[in-house]
Design an enzyme around this catalytic site. Structure first.
Site, short mmCIF file in Angstrom:
data_model
loop_
_atom_site.label_atom_id
_atom_site.label_comp_id
_atom_site.label_asym_id
_atom_site.label_seq_id
_atom_site.Cartn_x
_atom_site.Cartn_y
_atom_site.Cartn_z
N ARG A 1 -3.96 -10.12 3.95
CA ARG A 1 -4.35 -11.45 4.42
C ARG A 1 -3.16 -12.26 4.93
NH1 ARG A 1 -9.65 -12.51 2.36
NH2 ARG A 1 -10.21 -10.96 0.80
N HIS B 1 0.85 -1.21 0.00
CA HIS B 1 0.00 0.00 0.00
C HIS B 1 0.88 1.25 0.00
CE1 HIS B 1 -2.92 -2.84 2.06
NE2 HIS B 1 -3.64 -2.39 1.06
#
Ligand code: PAF
Length: 281
Positions: free
Chosen positions: A187, A37
């Site tokens: 995840r 990110h």
């Protein structure tokens, strides 16, 4: 860096910026931020005057209620990470702020949504399009940044922008990987130590597929990848497809025109991981 929870506050700040002729870069996320990110945020910072990051776990894109429940949420550490980045505004709305009433819109992405993630996660891309179109309407960015780990999502978003005539540059950013090759994902933090140790086999198998291309047919390469991963006994391939980069149609011969991409989804226990590799033209 400022944190906004409501659309009206964020709009007010952005209207003032736009009035001053500033360009806006937007990074939509579901939080649980990692270096992948941050690479999007840094790129947005290098290409725009202002950077907006949204953090919103969008319920409409989860086809599995357990997946939605277990999705990591850690706003405080996300904000700490963003504090050292070029992010100017964080938008972290509640579900009711984005969906004051149910969103019944149905998008039709044709063949793009019938394969891979679209096939195994029914309704997923409709939910992605619902939330991204709403966020785009709020932020009205000049450019928006998406990671190529979600290759099919990137294709869908580009298609959505042309469908809705949105004047937004969609910027594709390279996959960021851990030192052992595992694609960074929110995840990954849900993996057991045993699954985390074996998970790099996914990318290793994709790299071997790259070497095998040209020596074996796409069908054979697909089988080798699935066998190699499934043989671990700890990972289970949901799909591995080699598709045309633009149409996402399955490729039956390496001689077909255009770039090809090998997209994979794998279960590591209950955690579902995706990755992909580009086969050069
Ligand atoms: O890629 C994601 O994290 C999500 O699908 C997105 C684009 C933020 C929409 O919820």
């Amino acid at each position: 860096m400022e944190l906004f929870k409501t659309i009206s506050e964020l709009r007010q700040a952005l209207n003032a910026d736009k009035h001053n002729g500033l360009t806006i870069g937007f990074v939509p996320t579901m939080g649980a931020l990692h270096q992948g990110h941050l690479s999007l945020v840094n790129r947005a910072g290098s290409e725009n005057d202002r950077v907006v990051v949204s953090i919103f776990v969008n319920p409409t894109q989860f086809n599995d209620p357990n997946d939605l429940r277990n999705y990591p949420r850690r706003l405080d550490s996300d904000l700490a990470l963003l504090a050292d980045s070029p992010c100017d505004y964080v938008f972290a709305p509640a579900v009711e702020e984005i969906y004051p009433e149910p969103d019944n819109r149905k998008f039709d992405f044709g063949a793009l949504e019938l394969v891979m993630e679209g096939q195994f996660r029914p309704g997923h891309f409709n939910g992605v399009a619902q939330v991204v179109s709403k966020l785009f309407d709020v932020v009205k960015p000049d450019k928006a940044y998406f990671g190529l780990k979600d290759f099919q999502q990137y294709s869908i978003i580009k298609n959505m922008c042309s469908m809705l005539n949105l004047p937004i540059g969609i910027v594709a950013c390279d996959i960021v990987r851990e030192a052992d090759g595992l694609a960074m994902s929110s995840r990954n933090m849900l993996l057991t130590p045993e699954h985390r140790t074996i998970a790099p086999l996914i990318y290793k198998s994709l790299q071997i597929a790259l070497e095998e291309a040209g020596h074996f047919t796409p069908e054979e390469v697909k089988k080798h990848v699935k066998d190699r991963i499934n043989l671990s006994g700890l990972l289970r391939v949901e799909y591995f497809e080699i598709v045309d980069e633009l149409t996402l149609e399955a490729v039956s011969s390496w001689d077909q025109k255009g770039s090809k991409v090998g997209c994979i989804a794998v279960f590591a226990g209950k955690v579902r991981l995706i990755d992909n590799i580009i086969f050069a033209k």
